[in-house]
Write an enzyme that holds these catalytic residues in place. Sequence first.
Site, PDB file in Angstrom:
ATOM      1  N   LYS A 140     -10.434  -4.346  -5.261  1.00 48.35           N
ATOM      2  CA  LYS A 140     -11.833  -3.516  -5.155  1.00 48.35           C
ATOM      3  C   LYS A 140     -10.556  -2.360  -6.348  1.00 48.35           C
ATOM      4  O   LYS A 140     -11.959  -2.163  -6.222  1.00 48.35           O
ATOM      5  CB  LYS A 140     -12.705  -4.025  -4.235  1.00 48.35           C
ATOM      6  CG  LYS A 140     -12.249  -3.211  -3.048  1.00 48.35           C
ATOM      7  CD  LYS A 140     -13.316  -3.409  -1.984  1.00 48.35           C
ATOM      8  CE  LYS A 140     -13.290  -4.117  -1.448  1.00 48.35           C
ATOM      9  NZ  LYS A 140     -12.098  -3.228   0.288  1.00 48.35           N
ATOM     10  N   LYS A 185       0.586  -1.195   0.220  1.00 42.51           N
ATOM     11  CA  LYS A 185       0.460   0.054  -0.297  1.00 42.51           C
ATOM     12  C   LYS A 185       0.680   1.263  -0.351  1.00 42.51           C
ATOM     13  O   LYS A 185       0.232   1.897  -0.278  1.00 42.51           O
ATOM     14  CB  LYS A 185      -0.721   0.426   1.131  1.00 42.51           C
ATOM     15  CG  LYS A 185      -1.747  -0.706   1.270  1.00 42.51           C
ATOM     16  CD  LYS A 185      -3.108  -0.930  -0.015  1.00 42.51           C
ATOM     17  CE  LYS A 185      -4.126  -1.663   0.442  1.00 42.51           C
ATOM     18  NZ  LYS A 185      -5.239  -1.517  -1.097  1.00 42.51           N
ATOM     19  N   LYS A 242      -3.365 -10.405  -7.186  1.00 41.08           N
ATOM     20  CA  LYS A 242      -4.259 -10.509  -6.443  1.00 41.08           C
ATOM     21  C   LYS A 242      -5.638  -9.832  -7.214  1.00 41.08           C
ATOM     22  O   LYS A 242      -4.754  -8.020  -7.593  1.00 41.08           O
ATOM     23  CB  LYS A 242      -4.155 -10.425  -4.849  1.00 41.08           C
ATOM     24  CG  LYS A 242      -4.439  -9.060  -4.146  1.00 41.08           C
ATOM     25  CD  LYS A 242      -4.598  -9.428  -2.690  1.00 41.08           C
ATOM     26  CE  LYS A 242      -5.658  -7.819  -1.979  1.00 41.08           C
ATOM     27  NZ  LYS A 242      -6.186  -7.876  -1.373  1.00 41.08           N
TER      28      LYS A 242
HETATM   29  P1  ATP Z   1      -8.589  -3.140  -1.192  1.00 39.85           P
HETATM   30  O1  ATP Z   1      -7.788  -3.108  -2.552  1.00 39.85           O
HETATM   31  O2  ATP Z   1      -8.516  -1.606  -1.417  1.00 39.85           O
HETATM   32  O3  ATP Z   1      -6.932  -3.202  -0.621  1.00 39.85           O
HETATM   33  P2  ATP Z   1      -9.735  -5.703  -0.915  1.00 39.85           P
HETATM   34  O4  ATP Z   1      -9.929  -6.072  -2.271  1.00 39.85           O
HETATM   35  O5  ATP Z   1      -8.221  -6.315  -0.787  1.00 39.85           O
HETATM   36  O6  ATP Z   1      -9.638  -4.210  -0.772  1.00 39.85           O
HETATM   37  P3  ATP Z   1     -10.364  -6.001   1.605  1.00 39.85           P
HETATM   38  O7  ATP Z   1     -11.641  -5.762   2.188  1.00 39.85           O
HETATM   39  O8  ATP Z   1      -9.069  -6.268   1.926  1.00 39.85           O
HETATM   40  O9  ATP Z   1     -10.123  -5.997  -0.100  1.00 39.85           O
HETATM   41  O10 ATP Z   1     -10.412  -8.052   1.591  1.00 39.85           O
HETATM   42  C1  ATP Z   1     -12.078  -8.374   1.945  1.00 39.85           C
HETATM   43  C2  ATP Z   1     -11.397  -9.691   2.214  1.00 39.85           C
HETATM   44  O11 ATP Z   1     -11.064 -10.056   1.495  1.00 39.85           O
HETATM   45  C3  ATP Z   1      -9.998  -9.893   3.086  1.00 39.85           C
HETATM   46  O12 ATP Z   1     -10.235 -11.127   3.646  1.00 39.85           O
HETATM   47  C4  ATP Z   1      -9.351 -10.572   2.439  1.00 39.85           C
HETATM   48  O13 ATP Z   1      -8.060 -11.431   2.390  1.00 39.85           O
HETATM   49  C5  ATP Z   1     -10.077 -10.912   1.053  1.00 39.85           C
HETATM   50  N1  ATP Z   1      -9.464 -11.190  -0.675  1.00 39.85           N
HETATM   51  C6  ATP Z   1      -9.093  -9.886  -1.323  1.00 39.85           C
HETATM   52  N2  ATP Z   1      -8.795 -10.198  -2.461  1.00 39.85           N
HETATM   53  C7  ATP Z   1      -8.534 -11.042  -2.842  1.00 39.85           C
HETATM   54  C8  ATP Z   1      -8.429 -12.301  -2.758  1.00 39.85           C
HETATM   55  N3  ATP Z   1      -7.628 -11.457  -4.357  1.00 39.85           N
HETATM   56  N4  ATP Z   1      -8.074 -13.280  -3.549  1.00 39.85           N
HETATM   57  C9  ATP Z   1      -8.653 -14.124  -2.192  1.00 39.85           C
HETATM   58  N5  ATP Z   1      -9.255 -13.294  -1.374  1.00 39.85           N
HETATM   59  C10 ATP Z   1      -9.149 -12.008  -0.864  1.00 39.85           C
END
Ligand code: ATP
Length: 329
Positions: free
Chosen positions: A199, A114, A196
């Site tokens: 969002k 980040k 990964k």
């Molecule tokens: P941001 O992009 O805002 O960092 P994010 O998409 O990584 O958000 P989070 O809110 O950080 O989402 O994650 C919510 C849950 O989803 C967490 O348990 C995280 O481990 C899981 N998660 C996020 N991205 C993935 C992915 N690509 N595959 C599997 N699990 C995921």
Amino acid sequence: MEKKIILSGIKPTGIPTLGNYIGALRNWRLMQQDDNYCYYMVADLHALTVRNVPEELRQQTRSMAALLMACGIDPERSPLFIQSHVHQHAELSWLLGCTTYMGELNRMTQFKDKSAKHADNINAGLYTYPVLMAADILIYGAHQVPVGDDQKQHVELARNIAIRFNNAFGETFVVPEPVMPKFGARIMGLQDPEHKMSKTDTNPNGYISLLDDPAVITKKFKKAVTDCEPTIAYAEGRYGCNNLLTIYCACTGKTMDEAVKDFEGCGYGRLKGAVAEAVIAEIEPVQREYRRILDDREYLDGVLKKGAEQAAERAQKTLDLAFSRVGLR
Ligand code: ATP
Ligand code: LTN
């Protein structure tokens, strides 16, 4: 028998992706069984670690709560709440911060990722983020924390903090463990399958949003980056192909061997079409339910108010104990 306590959270930084759903949210639903008691929350305090527009945060927090219910979180059995509505989290976070070493926080890969992504806003909250997350978990005495692979390191830190605090001040916290799905603990981006799916990706073709139309989902999978190997197989280095097969397994319940057999002698067109179909079947009911819940403002507000009250009751007990253990009471 004492019920196992489950806790997890998601940041309201946008509409959840297929990665969030397969990696975490689907497990949240599945863990709501008779021998578990689950707390689920929208981590709005964590969302503040990146720049935000207040009105957007407010709206995204509500819509995230509605989406969680649409994904199958039943607020009648599992308290569903907004993190900032339970002030005890932030208070415990201070105590835990005094039990956490900077060396530990320096090792957190999410902080490094980040910081690179938001080089103009490397704030202290981004750095102490995992301490607040430890407070979220430990304040409910959670035994298990359903998360995707990228959050495993944070749950392990919460374990270490709990163990260290217990050793220093006497038995106070349950030592939690992460729970990850067999398939899809790390769903990769469709345009960049070595990273990964996220969002907050700036390229919407990189992720499937849970609210994407079926036609958009099909189009995004069609555009997914793969490789030029002639066969469909799960093999080292074939990131794009492996990712599509993993999504297929996660949405159909098939094993990897079965999935690979399904596409013997086929090209990517067939695989992409089948993956899109499986994903649409999985998330269409979520979309229908979401619209229904979001329209009922009063119901949603009532759920979140009750969820916060239930959560706060439990949280206050742990907070009192922790304060008294360190000599504050
Ligand atoms: P941001 O992009 O805002 O960092 P994010 O998409 O990584 O958000 P989070 O809110 O950080 O989402 O994650 C919510 C849950 O989803 C967490 O348990 C995280 O481990 C899981 N998660 C996020 N991205 C993935 C992915 N690509 N595959 C599997 N699990 C995921
Ligand atoms: N950091 C998590 C969201 C989160 C969380 C939690 C997950 C905040 N508090 C407690 C599990 C338990 C993320 O997904 N980025």
